[in-house]
Write an enzyme that holds these catalytic residues in place. Structure first.
Site, PDB file in Angstrom:
ATOM      1  N   GLY A   1      67.972 159.504  89.758  1.00 28.14           N
ATOM      2  CA  GLY A   1      68.709 159.589  91.021  1.00 28.14           C
ATOM      3  C   GLY A   1      68.433 160.829  91.833  1.00 28.14           C
ATOM      4  O   GLY A   1      69.289 161.265  92.609  1.00 28.14           O
TER       5      GLY A   1
ATOM      6  N   HIS B   1      58.178 154.513  97.359  1.00 30.77           N
ATOM      7  CA  HIS B   1      57.258 154.352  96.230  1.00 30.77           C
ATOM      8  C   HIS B   1      56.339 155.569  96.155  1.00 30.77           C
ATOM      9  O   HIS B   1      55.849 156.036  97.186  1.00 30.77           O
ATOM     10  CB  HIS B   1      56.444 153.068  96.405  1.00 30.77           C
ATOM     11  CG  HIS B   1      55.511 152.830  95.263  1.00 30.77           C
ATOM     12  ND1 HIS B   1      55.959 152.386  94.030  1.00 30.77           N
ATOM     13  CD2 HIS B   1      54.175 153.026  95.140  1.00 30.77           C
ATOM     14  CE1 HIS B   1      54.913 152.309  93.209  1.00 30.77           C
ATOM     15  NE2 HIS B   1      53.822 152.685  93.854  1.00 30.77           N
TER      16      HIS B   1
HETATM   17  C1  GAR Z   1      60.863 157.745  92.576  1.00 34.37           C
HETATM   18  O1  GAR Z   1      59.727 158.561  92.447  1.00 34.37           O
HETATM   19  C2  GAR Z   1      60.518 156.459  93.283  1.00 34.37           C
HETATM   20  O2  GAR Z   1      59.516 156.611  94.250  1.00 34.37           O
HETATM   21  C3  GAR Z   1      60.040 155.608  92.135  1.00 34.37           C
HETATM   22  O3  GAR Z   1      60.959 155.898  91.117  1.00 34.37           O
HETATM   23  C4  GAR Z   1      61.345 157.274  91.200  1.00 34.37           C
HETATM   24  C5  GAR Z   1      62.844 157.389  91.032  1.00 34.37           C
HETATM   25  O4  GAR Z   1      63.224 158.734  90.902  1.00 34.37           O
HETATM   26  N1  GAR Z   1      60.014 154.219  92.483  1.00 34.37           N
HETATM   27  C6  GAR Z   1      59.078 153.362  92.067  1.00 34.37           C
HETATM   28  O5  GAR Z   1      58.197 153.662  91.284  1.00 34.37           O
HETATM   29  C7  GAR Z   1      59.191 151.955  92.642  1.00 34.37           C
HETATM   30  N2  GAR Z   1      58.099 151.145  92.198  1.00 34.37           N
HETATM   31  P1  GAR Z   1      64.739 159.174  91.144  1.00 34.37           P
HETATM   32  O6  GAR Z   1      65.629 158.255  90.286  1.00 34.37           O
HETATM   33  O7  GAR Z   1      64.822 160.577  90.634  1.00 34.37           O
HETATM   34  O8  GAR Z   1      65.058 159.046  92.602  1.00 34.37           O
END
Ligand code: GAR
Length: 204
Positions: free
Chosen positions: A12, A109
């Protein structure tokens, strides 16, 4: 206020960046709901600590994606959500949610799409030996990390980078980019016309 729901599955950090921007008055929007498919995720603690309403569910307790998405849709409608923001929500979304929120659902992404969709985008970039990767914000269309692109930021890949190091630098960029893009929506500066993204008086 302009009301945003964030969908997340993990730590998050993007949720936190959006919340911080909202509290600082830089978003022009309120984070009105967290939707999470993992009761143990750190993002749930963050939302609880901040007093953000939470809808958390366990996918395997439902017989289909559509079944839990119908419940999510009811929560979004009840909370009068204007924009759905996927931030590390690691599930495909069906037409149950995509259609009602067409033009009002976005994802971030950690690559320059259309390169490296899916899981471990930073690892894929290292594997491929690209010199530049980055972050992409796009509309959600039901595919995996597909849909019309709204904004991208480049991040240089260093010679000695591991996937973890690259992912961390991309996430630094995401935490700046995502609140900025959400603020464009709150200000009515982004529209989807068919598959074409129209930006009004933006520098990017
Ligand atoms: C982020 O880096 C987002 O871009 C990625 O998951 C991470 C979540 O981090 N999303 C993907 O890979 C979608 N295919 P967070 O929970 O710390 O925000």
């Amino acid at each position: 206020p302009y009301r945003v729901a964030v969908f997340a599955s993990g730590s998050g950090s993007n949720f936190q960046a959006l919340l911080d921007a909202s509290r600082a008055g830089n978003l022009g929007a309120q984070i009105s709901l967290l939707v999470c498919d993992k009761p143990q995720a750190r993002v749930v603690e963050r939302a609880r600590a901040a007093g953000v309403p939470i809808f958390v569910f366990t996918p395997k307790e439902y017989e289909s994606r559509e079944a839990y998405e119908r419940l999510i849709l009811a929560e979004l409608e009840k909370a009068k959500i204007d924009l759905v923001v996927l931030a590390g929500y690691m599930r495909l979304i069906t037409s149950v949610l995509v259609e009602p929120y067409a033009g009002r659902m976005i994802n971030i992404h950690p690559s320059l799409l259309p390169s490296f969709p899916g899981k471990d985008a930073a690892g894929q970039a290292i594997q491929h030996g690209v010199r530049v990767s980055g972050a992409t914000v796009h509309f959600v269309d039901g595919g995996m990390d597909t849909g019309p692109i709204i904004a991208q930021r480049a991040v240089e890949v260093m010679a000695e980078d591991t996937a973890i190091e690259l992912q961390a630098r991309i996430q630094d960029t995401e935490r700046l980019l995502y609140p900025e893009v959400v603020s464009w929506f709150a200000a009515g500066r982004v529209k989807l016309e068919g598959r074409k993204v129209v930006l009004f008086n933006n520098e990017h």
